[in-house]
Design a protein around this motif. Structure first.
Motif, PDB file in Angstrom:
ATOM      1  N   LEU A  37       0.817  -1.213   0.000  1.00  0.00           N
ATOM      2  CA  LEU A  37       0.000   0.000   0.000  1.00  0.00           C
ATOM      3  C   LEU A  37       0.851   1.263   0.000  1.00  0.00           C
ATOM      4  CD1 LEU A  37      -2.957   0.969   0.189  1.00  0.00           C
ATOM      5  CD2 LEU A  37      -2.672   1.028   2.647  1.00  0.00           C
ATOM      6  N   GLN A  38       0.494   2.201  -0.888  1.00  0.00           N
ATOM      7  CA  GLN A  38       1.124   3.522  -0.956  1.00  0.00           C
ATOM      8  C   GLN A  38       0.010   4.554  -1.001  1.00  0.00           C
ATOM      9  OE1 GLN A  38       3.478   3.553  -4.495  1.00  0.00           O
ATOM     10  NE2 GLN A  38       5.060   2.239  -3.647  1.00  0.00           N
ATOM     11  N   ILE A  39       0.091   5.556  -0.149  1.00  0.00           N
ATOM     12  CA  ILE A  39      -0.903   6.629  -0.120  1.00  0.00           C
ATOM     13  C   ILE A  39      -0.177   7.945  -0.324  1.00  0.00           C
ATOM     14  CG2 ILE A  39      -2.691   7.771   1.237  1.00  0.00           C
ATOM     15  CD1 ILE A  39      -3.057   5.130   2.723  1.00  0.00           C
ATOM     16  N   LYS A  40      -0.653   8.737  -1.289  1.00  0.00           N
ATOM     17  CA  LYS A  40       0.020   9.975  -1.646  1.00  0.00           C
ATOM     18  C   LYS A  40      -1.012  11.101  -1.707  1.00  0.00           C
ATOM     19  CE  LYS A  40       2.750  11.574  -5.580  1.00  0.00           C
ATOM     20  NZ  LYS A  40       3.349  11.150  -6.827  1.00  0.00           N
ATOM     21  N   PRO A  41      -0.774  12.222  -1.013  1.00  0.00           N
ATOM     22  CA  PRO A  41      -1.730  13.333  -1.074  1.00  0.00           C
ATOM     23  C   PRO A  41      -1.666  14.064  -2.413  1.00  0.00           C
ATOM     24  CG  PRO A  41       0.168  13.962   0.218  1.00  0.00           C
ATOM     25  CD  PRO A  41       0.353  12.509  -0.140  1.00  0.00           C
ATOM     26  N   LYS A  42      -2.776  14.661  -2.798  1.00  0.00           N
ATOM     27  CA  LYS A  42      -2.824  15.472  -4.011  1.00  0.00           C
ATOM     28  C   LYS A  42      -3.858  16.574  -3.810  1.00  0.00           C
ATOM     29  CE  LYS A  42      -6.303  12.700  -6.362  1.00  0.00           C
ATOM     30  NZ  LYS A  42      -6.655  11.976  -7.566  1.00  0.00           N
ATOM     31  N   GLY A  45      -9.975  19.467  -6.735  1.00  0.00           N
ATOM     32  CA  GLY A  45     -10.863  20.611  -6.896  1.00  0.00           C
ATOM     33  C   GLY A  45     -10.253  21.688  -7.765  1.00  0.00           C
ATOM     34  N   GLN A  46     -11.040  22.768  -7.955  1.00  0.00           N
ATOM     35  CA  GLN A  46     -10.605  23.859  -8.823  1.00  0.00           C
ATOM     36  C   GLN A  46     -10.872  25.195  -8.151  1.00  0.00           C
ATOM     37  OE1 GLN A  46     -12.550  23.510 -12.595  1.00  0.00           O
ATOM     38  NE2 GLN A  46     -11.798  21.452 -12.988  1.00  0.00           N
ATOM     39  N   GLY A  47     -10.114  26.197  -8.581  1.00  0.00           N
ATOM     40  CA  GLY A  47     -10.332  27.554  -8.081  1.00  0.00           C
ATOM     41  C   GLY A  47     -10.188  27.640  -6.577  1.00  0.00           C
ATOM     42  N   GLU A  48     -11.145  28.296  -5.938  1.00  0.00           N
ATOM     43  CA  GLU A  48     -11.091  28.443  -4.481  1.00  0.00           C
ATOM     44  C   GLU A  48     -11.689  27.248  -3.746  1.00  0.00           C
ATOM     45  OE1 GLU A  48     -14.650  31.168  -3.118  1.00  0.00           O
ATOM     46  OE2 GLU A  48     -13.700  32.013  -4.903  1.00  0.00           O
ATOM     47  N   PHE A  49     -12.162  26.234  -4.476  1.00  0.00           N
ATOM     48  CA  PHE A  49     -12.790  25.066  -3.873  1.00  0.00           C
ATOM     49  C   PHE A  49     -11.845  23.867  -3.872  1.00  0.00           C
ATOM     50  CE2 PHE A  49     -16.163  27.669  -5.709  1.00  0.00           C
ATOM     51  CZ  PHE A  49     -16.889  27.951  -4.555  1.00  0.00           C
ATOM     52  N   LYS A  50     -10.615  24.100  -3.471  1.00  0.00           N
ATOM     53  CA  LYS A  50      -9.613  23.040  -3.445  1.00  0.00           C
ATOM     54  C   LYS A  50      -9.646  22.324  -2.102  1.00  0.00           C
ATOM     55  CE  LYS A  50      -6.575  25.203  -6.755  1.00  0.00           C
ATOM     56  NZ  LYS A  50      -5.318  25.875  -6.998  1.00  0.00           N
ATOM     57  N   SER A  51      -9.259  21.069  -2.142  1.00  0.00           N
ATOM     58  CA  SER A  51      -9.145  20.268  -0.926  1.00  0.00           C
ATOM     59  C   SER A  51      -8.026  19.255  -1.138  1.00  0.00           C
ATOM     60  CB  SER A  51     -10.465  19.551  -0.631  1.00  0.00           C
ATOM     61  OG  SER A  51     -10.777  18.657  -1.676  1.00  0.00           O
ATOM     62  N   ILE A  52      -7.734  18.515  -0.107  1.00  0.00           N
ATOM     63  CA  ILE A  52      -6.715  17.471  -0.219  1.00  0.00           C
ATOM     64  C   ILE A  52      -7.404  16.174  -0.609  1.00  0.00           C
ATOM     65  CG2 ILE A  52      -4.997  16.085   1.000  1.00  0.00           C
ATOM     66  CD1 ILE A  52      -4.437  18.481   2.753  1.00  0.00           C
ATOM     67  N   GLY A  53      -6.927  15.592  -1.697  1.00  0.00           N
ATOM     68  CA  GLY A  53      -7.390  14.283  -2.119  1.00  0.00           C
ATOM     69  C   GLY A  53      -6.257  13.286  -1.921  1.00  0.00           C
ATOM     70  N   TRP A  54      -6.511  12.052  -2.219  1.00  0.00           N
ATOM     71  CA  TRP A  54      -5.511  11.010  -1.993  1.00  0.00           C
ATOM     72  C   TRP A  54      -5.433  10.084  -3.183  1.00  0.00           C
ATOM     73  CZ3 TRP A  54      -2.790  11.947   2.282  1.00  0.00           C
ATOM     74  CH2 TRP A  54      -3.385  12.741   3.264  1.00  0.00           C
ATOM     75  N   THR A  55      -4.228   9.695  -3.544  1.00  0.00           N
ATOM     76  CA  THR A  55      -4.006   8.642  -4.520  1.00  0.00           C
ATOM     77  C   THR A  55      -3.574   7.419  -3.724  1.00  0.00           C
ATOM     78  OG1 THR A  55      -3.309  10.202  -6.215  1.00  0.00           O
ATOM     79  CG2 THR A  55      -2.631   7.912  -6.509  1.00  0.00           C
ATOM     80  N   VAL A  56      -4.319   6.327  -3.875  1.00  0.00           N
ATOM     81  CA  VAL A  56      -4.040   5.099  -3.136  1.00  0.00           C
ATOM     82  C   VAL A  56      -3.669   4.022  -4.152  1.00  0.00           C
ATOM     83  CG1 VAL A  56      -4.984   3.378  -1.554  1.00  0.00           C
ATOM     84  CG2 VAL A  56      -5.722   5.767  -1.371  1.00  0.00           C
ATOM     85  N   ARG A  57      -2.518   3.408  -3.970  1.00  0.00           N
ATOM     86  CA  ARG A  57      -2.057   2.338  -4.848  1.00  0.00           C
ATOM     87  C   ARG A  57      -1.678   1.134  -4.003  1.00  0.00           C
ATOM     88  NH1 ARG A  57       0.141   4.287 -10.118  1.00  0.00           N
ATOM     89  NH2 ARG A  57      -0.425   6.470 -10.202  1.00  0.00           N
ATOM     90  N   ALA A  58      -1.893  -0.046  -4.558  1.00  0.00           N
ATOM     91  CA  ALA A  58      -1.502  -1.277  -3.890  1.00  0.00           C
ATOM     92  C   ALA A  58      -1.056  -2.282  -4.938  1.00  0.00           C
ATOM     93  CB  ALA A  58      -2.674  -1.833  -3.084  1.00  0.00           C
ATOM     94  N   THR A  59      -0.216  -3.214  -4.527  1.00  0.00           N
ATOM     95  CA  THR A  59       0.271  -4.233  -5.452  1.00  0.00           C
ATOM     96  C   THR A  59      -0.656  -5.437  -5.533  1.00  0.00           C
ATOM     97  OG1 THR A  59       1.619  -5.228  -3.719  1.00  0.00           O
ATOM     98  CG2 THR A  59       2.677  -3.563  -5.124  1.00  0.00           C
TER      99      THR A  59
END
Length: 86
Positions: A37-42, A45-59
């Motif tokens: 498991l690897q979790i990476k923040p990204k 959203g766009q403009g002023e409506f941005k937030s933190i999302g996550w990219t989750v990968r696993a083997t």
């Protein structure tokens, strides 16, 4: 809290669909243990409506009974030992 923050979908990119060994706990919900498991923040959203999302990968998933996980035909070629050839 919206459903977007309470759950996530898992997409497997594989030649063979993994089959979990656990039984479903309800319709469409099966517990799995993700391997590698690897979790990476990204930024999402766009403009002023941005937030933190996550990219989750696993083997893979633990207990996969699909038969997709097989030892390589030549383990020495696939898994170098780190030793220099003499």
């Amino acid at each position: 809290m919206g459903s977007k923050n309470a759950s996530f979908d898992v997409t497997f990119v594989a030649d063979v669909q993994p089959v979990p060994s656990a039984s479903p706990v309800s319709q469409g919900v099966t517990p799995v243990v993700l391997e590698g498991l690897q979790i990476k923040p990204k930024i999402a959203g766009q403009g002023e409506f941005k937030s933190i999302g996550w990219t989750v990968r696993a083997t893979g998933i633990a207990g996969d009974i699909s038969g997709a996980k097989q030892a390589p035909a030549d383990p020495g070629a696939a898994r170098p030992t780190g030793k220099a050839a003499a």
